[in-house]
Design a protein around this motif. Structure first.
Motif, PDB file in Angstrom:
ATOM      1  N   LEU A  15       2.322 -10.329   6.512  1.00  0.00           N
ATOM      2  CA  LEU A  15       1.989  -8.905   6.447  1.00  0.00           C
ATOM      3  C   LEU A  15       0.790  -8.644   5.534  1.00  0.00           C
ATOM      4  N   GLU A  16       0.633  -9.473   4.510  1.00  0.00           N
ATOM      5  CA  GLU A  16      -0.517  -9.324   3.610  1.00  0.00           C
ATOM      6  C   GLU A  16      -1.833  -9.452   4.389  1.00  0.00           C
ATOM      7  N   TYR A  17      -1.847 -10.354   5.348  1.00  0.00           N
ATOM      8  CA  TYR A  17      -3.038 -10.562   6.174  1.00  0.00           C
ATOM      9  C   TYR A  17      -3.138  -9.513   7.276  1.00  0.00           C
ATOM     10  N   GLU A  18      -2.004  -9.226   7.918  1.00  0.00           N
ATOM     11  CA  GLU A  18      -1.984  -8.300   9.056  1.00  0.00           C
ATOM     12  C   GLU A  18      -2.433  -6.892   8.650  1.00  0.00           C
ATOM     13  N   TYR A  19      -2.016  -6.452   7.457  1.00  0.00           N
ATOM     14  CA  TYR A  19      -2.351  -5.100   6.995  1.00  0.00           C
ATOM     15  C   TYR A  19      -3.379  -5.122   5.851  1.00  0.00           C
ATOM     16  N   GLN A  20      -4.232  -6.122   5.876  1.00  0.00           N
ATOM     17  CA  GLN A  20      -5.242  -6.279   4.836  1.00  0.00           C
ATOM     18  C   GLN A  20      -6.083  -5.017   4.651  1.00  0.00           C
ATOM     19  N   LYS A  21      -6.540  -4.435   5.734  1.00  0.00           N
ATOM     20  CA  LYS A  21      -7.419  -3.264   5.641  1.00  0.00           C
ATOM     21  C   LYS A  21      -6.735  -2.102   4.942  1.00  0.00           C
ATOM     22  N   ASP A  22      -5.458  -1.857   5.270  1.00  0.00           N
ATOM     23  CA  ASP A  22      -4.726  -0.746   4.643  1.00  0.00           C
ATOM     24  C   ASP A  22      -4.365  -1.056   3.195  1.00  0.00           C
ATOM     25  N   LEU A  23      -3.918  -2.272   2.948  1.00  0.00           N
ATOM     26  CA  LEU A  23      -3.457  -2.645   1.610  1.00  0.00           C
ATOM     27  C   LEU A  23      -4.609  -2.747   0.602  1.00  0.00           C
ATOM     28  N   ALA A  24      -5.769  -3.208   1.056  1.00  0.00           N
ATOM     29  CA  ALA A  24      -6.868  -3.516   0.138  1.00  0.00           C
ATOM     30  C   ALA A  24      -7.504  -2.292  -0.500  1.00  0.00           C
ATOM     31  N   GLY A  25      -7.575  -1.166   0.221  1.00  0.00           N
ATOM     32  CA  GLY A  25      -8.268  -0.007  -0.319  1.00  0.00           C
ATOM     33  C   GLY A  25      -9.764  -0.242  -0.332  1.00  0.00           C
ATOM     34  N   VAL A  75     -22.893   5.933 -19.132  1.00  0.00           N
ATOM     35  CA  VAL A  75     -22.518   5.672 -17.739  1.00  0.00           C
ATOM     36  C   VAL A  75     -23.171   6.761 -16.897  1.00  0.00           C
ATOM     37  N   ILE A  76     -24.143   6.399 -16.061  1.00  0.00           N
ATOM     38  CA  ILE A  76     -24.912   7.399 -15.326  1.00  0.00           C
ATOM     39  C   ILE A  76     -24.381   7.634 -13.911  1.00  0.00           C
ATOM     40  N   LYS A  77     -23.512   6.739 -13.432  1.00  0.00           N
ATOM     41  CA  LYS A  77     -22.939   6.920 -12.106  1.00  0.00           C
ATOM     42  C   LYS A  77     -21.572   6.273 -12.061  1.00  0.00           C
ATOM     43  N   ASN A  78     -20.600   6.989 -11.511  1.00  0.00           N
ATOM     44  CA  ASN A  78     -19.244   6.460 -11.466  1.00  0.00           C
ATOM     45  C   ASN A  78     -18.602   6.849 -10.130  1.00  0.00           C
ATOM     46  N   THR A  79     -18.340   5.850  -9.298  1.00  0.00           N
ATOM     47  CA  THR A  79     -17.663   6.072  -8.022  1.00  0.00           C
ATOM     48  C   THR A  79     -16.260   5.500  -8.123  1.00  0.00           C
ATOM     49  N   PRO A  80     -15.232   6.338  -8.173  1.00  0.00           N
ATOM     50  CA  PRO A  80     -13.862   5.832  -8.346  1.00  0.00           C
ATOM     51  C   PRO A  80     -13.409   5.040  -7.135  1.00  0.00           C
ATOM     52  N   PRO A  81     -12.530   4.069  -7.336  1.00  0.00           N
ATOM     53  CA  PRO A  81     -12.017   3.286  -6.207  1.00  0.00           C
ATOM     54  C   PRO A  81     -10.998   4.076  -5.396  1.00  0.00           C
ATOM     55  N   ARG A  82     -10.821   3.684  -4.153  1.00  0.00           N
ATOM     56  CA  ARG A  82      -9.774   4.253  -3.323  1.00  0.00           C
ATOM     57  C   ARG A  82      -8.644   3.236  -3.259  1.00  0.00           C
ATOM     58  N   GLN A  83      -7.504   3.610  -3.810  1.00  0.00           N
ATOM     59  CA  GLN A  83      -6.397   2.676  -3.917  1.00  0.00           C
ATOM     60  C   GLN A  83      -5.831   2.321  -2.543  1.00  0.00           C
ATOM     61  N   GLY A  84      -5.266   1.129  -2.430  1.00  0.00           N
ATOM     62  CA  GLY A  84      -4.699   0.673  -1.174  1.00  0.00           C
ATOM     63  C   GLY A  84      -3.458   1.467  -0.789  1.00  0.00           C
ATOM     64  N   LYS A  85      -3.184   1.513   0.504  1.00  0.00           N
ATOM     65  CA  LYS A  85      -2.026   2.250   1.009  1.00  0.00           C
ATOM     66  C   LYS A  85      -0.766   1.392   0.943  1.00  0.00           C
ATOM     67  N   ALA A  86       0.367   2.041   0.805  1.00  0.00           N
ATOM     68  CA  ALA A  86       1.652   1.342   0.827  1.00  0.00           C
ATOM     69  C   ALA A  86       2.041   1.049   2.275  1.00  0.00           C
ATOM     70  N   VAL A  87       2.742  -0.058   2.456  1.00  0.00           N
ATOM     71  CA  VAL A  87       3.236  -0.442   3.773  1.00  0.00           C
ATOM     72  C   VAL A  87       4.756  -0.517   3.717  1.00  0.00           C
ATOM     73  N   PHE A  88       5.428   0.238   4.576  1.00  0.00           N
ATOM     74  CA  PHE A  88       6.886   0.232   4.641  1.00  0.00           C
ATOM     75  C   PHE A  88       7.326  -0.566   5.863  1.00  0.00           C
ATOM     76  N   THR A  89       8.225  -1.503   5.663  1.00  0.00           N
ATOM     77  CA  THR A  89       8.700  -2.356   6.746  1.00  0.00           C
ATOM     78  C   THR A  89      10.143  -2.011   7.120  1.00  0.00           C
ATOM     79  N   THR A  90      10.620  -2.619   8.194  1.00  0.00           N
ATOM     80  CA  THR A  90      12.029  -2.441   8.601  1.00  0.00           C
ATOM     81  C   THR A  90      12.919  -3.508   7.988  1.00  0.00           C
TER      82      THR A  90
END
Length: 272
Positions: free
Chosen positions: A172-182, A200-215
């Motif tokens: 799942l870490e590989y399958e949902y890489q795009k969502d998990l990575a942020g 600090v003249i420029k600051n672009t905050p990161p976008r945190q990865g999404k949670a993945v809920f499994t069955t």
């Protein structure tokens, strides 16, 4: 005769000063006119540094909200051998506080062909802070997230694992890489010629990865793996697989395999 020699000397000195002035003037014109753009760009690059801000990787949960994979905050300690003034003292302190091999670290700190060596990657933040409190020149740290799997072997084949760079390598870490990575952020820092940060003249905050809920159900998954281990041992089988499905929804509650491995083991050692 003496007056004539004195005049010659004065004219010679004047000529030397004139040539020197012309050379300095020509150099100034060359630097300010022809090379101004390139030198200005070099100064800008030396005084402006862009640092990447890593995004936290999303958590993987089972169906009840129990975390199966999550990020653990650590500190990575590094050094610039060209700025280190006490390599032996640094190696000894790092051994006492972080448990690193002092001989290997000392050899790395003596290198002059690089400006970056790891002292300890994914170190305990409290231990790293204790080492930094000694204020060794050329030694610094940055926060880094390490993937952690609370169940160790539970669901390892399904969940998969992420490498040291934080990218999913299997399951799942590989399958949902795009969502998990942020998405990582960045900040541009202005430094003095001595390397001290002043703004600090420029600051672009990161976008945190999404949670993945499994069955998956962690309890059922752990029980299935336990039964498989016992079955393999009893019948001396090479391997075994078991899948448990919720008949009302079709959701996979467990997908077990034996032998397995501990997802927290960097060497991914297979276990019976």
């Amino acid at each position: 005769m003496r007056e004539r020699q004195a005049n010659r000397r004065i004219r010679l000195l004047v000529a030397i000063f004139a040539l020197a002035f012309a050379a300095v003037l020509g150099r100034a014109v060359w630097l300010q006119g022809v090379q101004a753009a390139s030198l200005g760009g070099l100064a800008h690059r030396q005084q402006h540094e862009t640092e990447t801000i890593a995004a936290s990787r999303g958590t993987i949960y089972d169906r009840s909200g129990v975390p199966l994979a999550l990020g653990e905050q650590t500190s990575t300690v590094y050094a610039d051998p060209r700025q280190v003034r006490q390599p032996l003292a640094v190696a000894r302190a790092a051994h006492e506080i972080l448990g690193v091999d002092p001989n290997d670290l000392y050899a790395s700190l003596l290198r002059r062909d690089t400006s970056f060596v790891y002292v300890e990657r994914f170190a305990d933040p409290k231990a790293a802070a204790k080492l930094m409190a000694k204020h060794f020149a050329g030694v610094n740290f940055y926060p880094e997230e390490k993937r952690f799997y609370p169940g160790n072997t539970v669901g390892a084949q399904v969940i998969g694992y992420a490498g040291t760079d934080g990218n999913g390598l299997s399951g799942l870490e590989y399958e949902y890489q795009k969502d998990l990575a942020g998405r990582p952020g960045a900040k541009t820092i202005v430094r003095t010629p001595q390397g001290q940060a002043v703004d600090v003249i420029k600051n672009t905050p990161p976008r945190q990865g999404k949670a993945v809920f499994t069955t998956l159900d962690r309890t059922i998954q752990a029980y299935a793996e336990s039964v498989l281990r016992q079955t393999v041992a009893k019948w001396r089988a090479k391997d075994a697989v078991a899948v448990a499905i919720d008949p009302s929804t079709g959701g996979v509650l467990a997908m077990a395999q034996a032998p397995g491995y501990n997802a927290n083991n960097a060497n991914r050692v297979r276990q019976s």
